[in-house]
Scaffold this active site. Structure first.
Site, PDB file in Angstrom:
ATOM      1  N   THR A  38       0.818  -1.214   0.000  1.00 16.17           N
ATOM      2  CA  THR A  38       0.000   0.000   0.000  1.00 16.17           C
ATOM      3  C   THR A  38       0.852   1.265   0.000  1.00 16.17           C
ATOM      4  O   THR A  38       1.978   1.262   0.536  1.00 16.17           O
ATOM      5  CB  THR A  38      -0.900   0.016   1.267  1.00 16.17           C
ATOM      6  OG1 THR A  38      -1.500   1.309   1.404  1.00 16.17           O
ATOM      7  CG2 THR A  38      -0.107  -0.268   2.535  1.00 16.17           C
ATOM      8  N   TYR A  49      -1.692   0.156  10.164  1.00 16.44           N
ATOM      9  CA  TYR A  49      -1.994  -0.508   8.892  1.00 16.44           C
ATOM     10  C   TYR A  49      -0.773  -0.456   7.974  1.00 16.44           C
ATOM     11  O   TYR A  49      -0.299  -1.481   7.481  1.00 16.44           O
ATOM     12  CB  TYR A  49      -3.214   0.160   8.229  1.00 16.44           C
ATOM     13  CG  TYR A  49      -3.425  -0.277   6.807  1.00 16.44           C
ATOM     14  CD1 TYR A  49      -3.844  -1.570   6.521  1.00 16.44           C
ATOM     15  CD2 TYR A  49      -3.189   0.594   5.735  1.00 16.44           C
ATOM     16  CE1 TYR A  49      -4.017  -1.994   5.206  1.00 16.44           C
ATOM     17  CE2 TYR A  49      -3.361   0.190   4.432  1.00 16.44           C
ATOM     18  CZ  TYR A  49      -3.781  -1.102   4.169  1.00 16.44           C
ATOM     19  OH  TYR A  49      -3.938  -1.504   2.869  1.00 16.44           O
TER      20      TYR A  49
HETATM   21  N1  UFG Z   1     -12.746  11.692   1.800  1.00 13.43           N
HETATM   22  C1  UFG Z   1     -13.750  12.619   1.999  1.00 13.43           C
HETATM   23  N2  UFG Z   1     -14.965  12.154   2.376  1.00 13.43           N
HETATM   24  C2  UFG Z   1     -15.242  10.838   2.569  1.00 13.43           C
HETATM   25  C3  UFG Z   1     -14.211   9.903   2.353  1.00 13.43           C
HETATM   26  C4  UFG Z   1     -12.974  10.366   1.971  1.00 13.43           C
HETATM   27  O1  UFG Z   1     -13.549  13.817   1.839  1.00 13.43           O
HETATM   28  O2  UFG Z   1     -16.371  10.507   2.928  1.00 13.43           O
HETATM   29  C5  UFG Z   1     -11.431  12.168   1.323  1.00 13.43           C
HETATM   30  C6  UFG Z   1     -10.276  11.820   2.224  1.00 13.43           C
HETATM   31  O3  UFG Z   1     -10.113  12.787   3.236  1.00 13.43           O
HETATM   32  C7  UFG Z   1      -9.137  11.773   1.223  1.00 13.43           C
HETATM   33  C8  UFG Z   1      -9.792  11.247  -0.062  1.00 13.43           C
HETATM   34  O4  UFG Z   1     -11.174  11.528   0.103  1.00 13.43           O
HETATM   35  O5  UFG Z   1      -8.654  13.058   0.949  1.00 13.43           O
HETATM   36  C9  UFG Z   1      -9.634   9.751  -0.251  1.00 13.43           C
HETATM   37  O6  UFG Z   1     -10.021   9.079   0.930  1.00 13.43           O
HETATM   38  P1  UFG Z   1     -10.257   7.510   0.996  1.00 13.43           P
HETATM   39  O7  UFG Z   1     -10.748   7.192   2.368  1.00 13.43           O
HETATM   40  O8  UFG Z   1     -11.077   7.092  -0.151  1.00 13.43           O
HETATM   41  O9  UFG Z   1      -8.820   6.908   0.771  1.00 13.43           O
HETATM   42  P2  UFG Z   1      -7.458   7.224   1.556  1.00 13.43           P
HETATM   43  O10 UFG Z   1      -6.607   8.035   0.623  1.00 13.43           O
HETATM   44  O11 UFG Z   1      -7.674   7.744   2.906  1.00 13.43           O
HETATM   45  O12 UFG Z   1      -6.941   5.747   1.769  1.00 13.43           O
HETATM   46  C10 UFG Z   1      -6.279   5.044   0.785  1.00 13.43           C
HETATM   47  C11 UFG Z   1      -6.514   3.560   0.943  1.00 13.43           C
HETATM   48  C12 UFG Z   1      -5.933   3.079   2.229  1.00 13.43           C
HETATM   49  C13 UFG Z   1      -4.515   3.509   2.337  1.00 13.43           C
HETATM   50  C14 UFG Z   1      -4.410   4.993   2.179  1.00 13.43           C
HETATM   51  C15 UFG Z   1      -3.007   5.516   2.242  1.00 13.43           C
HETATM   52  O13 UFG Z   1      -7.872   3.287   0.894  1.00 13.43           O
HETATM   53  O14 UFG Z   1      -6.006   1.687   2.278  1.00 13.43           O
HETATM   54  O15 UFG Z   1      -4.949   5.348   0.922  1.00 13.43           O
HETATM   55  O16 UFG Z   1      -2.285   4.933   1.235  1.00 13.43           O
HETATM   56  F1  UFG Z   1      -4.006   3.190   3.552  1.00 13.43           F
END
Ligand code: UFG
Length: 334
Positions: free
Chosen positions: A118, A142
């Protein structure tokens, strides 16, 4: 075709797409899944499904019985905030379980191992796009549980006749364009999944977590990759490992470009012809401003090319799957 592939977590979101890609490429597939978060119905019937934990001591017999050429290891726990509140679950399900799986692989002489790593291994990168050689400083258990597994792989491959590919996923989204699988996770937290749930009436609104990041519109920027392109990268990684058994690889899986939260929501509005209700909220703990893959290594190493680098297409496929899930749930209730 030379040999069967064992897919752990093949009943889950990304694993089920890898199963499809392997079957479509004419491979034999055995899925091992404990069905805790995965679904038996998500496994294509052309594959053999074994309901078992990856750390089960019977694993080495299973690997021998099917003459497994490669393990694609998707099984694990993937919820970042949960890893903060229950770190030992992550070190158990991700690190310790993979140690046991590797022991079975070594005992059975399995020659190739493809691991779901990841971008969370980087933590908050000093620069974007982030490359494989950049510092890996996870900011949550994680990411650390996956980085520890990468270290085990490196050491095991040095000591035993096995090579590996550690694929560092960026933001995986979308669904099989033929509608055979998609993200079915209950209580998902991923932006595109949440947005298509809102678009299909399962939620009232989408929260925008942070509007004061140093990005073009103040919201977080991510490198969204279509799950079918990611699945194809696994098939290509297997071919590469088999062709060059002395080499292992750690590769970013992303497109090398980013979209902000607002750009993603604009895409959902475009695709659905709706205007989703957006609630501007404060930042979520631990979110980096921008996470984009430097993908030059994967492009140079594998005969893999992005085929679905199109945000609207990713959203369209995710939406189609969400509608199917809705039908399925209605069918069950009716
Ligand atoms: N976000 C929102 N609203 C939501 C959900 C997400 O604004 O309801 C934003 C988050 O703050 C972020 C972006 O959308 O800026 C993406 O968020 P996600 O939760 O979809 O994904 P992440 O980037 O947080 O997580 C991903 C993977 C994880 C991994 C992480 C870091 O899903 O498994 O990247 O590599 F750990």
């Amino acid at each position: 075709m030379d040999g069967t592939i064992l897919v752990t977590g093949g009943a889950g979101y990304i694993g089920s797409h890898a199963v499809l890609a392997l079957l479509d490429a004419g491979r034999e597939v055995v899925v091992v899944d404990n069905l805790v978060t995965g679904f038996a119905w998500a496994v294509d019937p052309r594959a053999t499904l074994v309901e078992m934990n990856v750390a089960d001591p019977r694993m080495s017999d299973l690997l021998r019985a099917h003459d497994i050429r490669a393990i694609m290891h998707f099984a694990g726990s993937v919820v970042v905030p949960e890893s903060v509140s229950d770190p030992l679950k992550y070190y158990e399900n991700n690190t310790a379980a993979t140690r046991a799986l590797l022991a079975s692989a070594v005992a059975a002489g399995t020659p190739h191992f493809i691991f779901s790593s990841t971008a969370a291994t980087y933590g908050t990168p000093d620069r974007v796009p982030v490359a494989e050689g950049d510092p890996t400083v996870p900011i949550n258990p994680y990411g650390m549980s996956k980085l520890m597994t990468e270290a085990m792989l490196r050491d095991v491959a040095a000591a035993h006749p096995m090579n590996y590919a550690a694929l560092r996923y960026f933001n995986v989204a979308g669904a099989d364009p033929q509608g055979r699988s998609g993200q079915s996770t209950v209580g998902a937290t991923h932006l595109i999944k949440i947005a298509v749930e809102a678009a299909t009436g399962k939620r009232n609104a989408v929260g925008v977590f942070g509007t004061d990041f140093p990005t073009r519109d103040g919201t977080g920027v991510r490198d969204y990759i279509h799950v079918s392109d990611l699945a194809a990268a696994h098939v290509a990684a297997f071919d590469q490992l088999a062709a060059e058994p002395a080499r292992s690889h750690t590769l970013n899986c992303g497109y090398g470009r980013g979209f902000s939260v607002l750009e993603v929501l604009d895409a959902v509005d475009r695709v659905t012809n709706l205007k989703l209700d957006r609630r501007l909220e404060s930042r979520r703990a631990g979110d980096p401003a921008e996470l984009i893959a430097d993908n030059r290594a994967i492009l140079a190493t594998l005969p893999w090319r992005p085929e679905r680098d199109d945000l609207d297409g990713i959203v369209r496929d995710a939406l189609a799957w969400e509608r199917r899930l809705g039908e399925r749930e209605k069918g069950r209730q009716g």
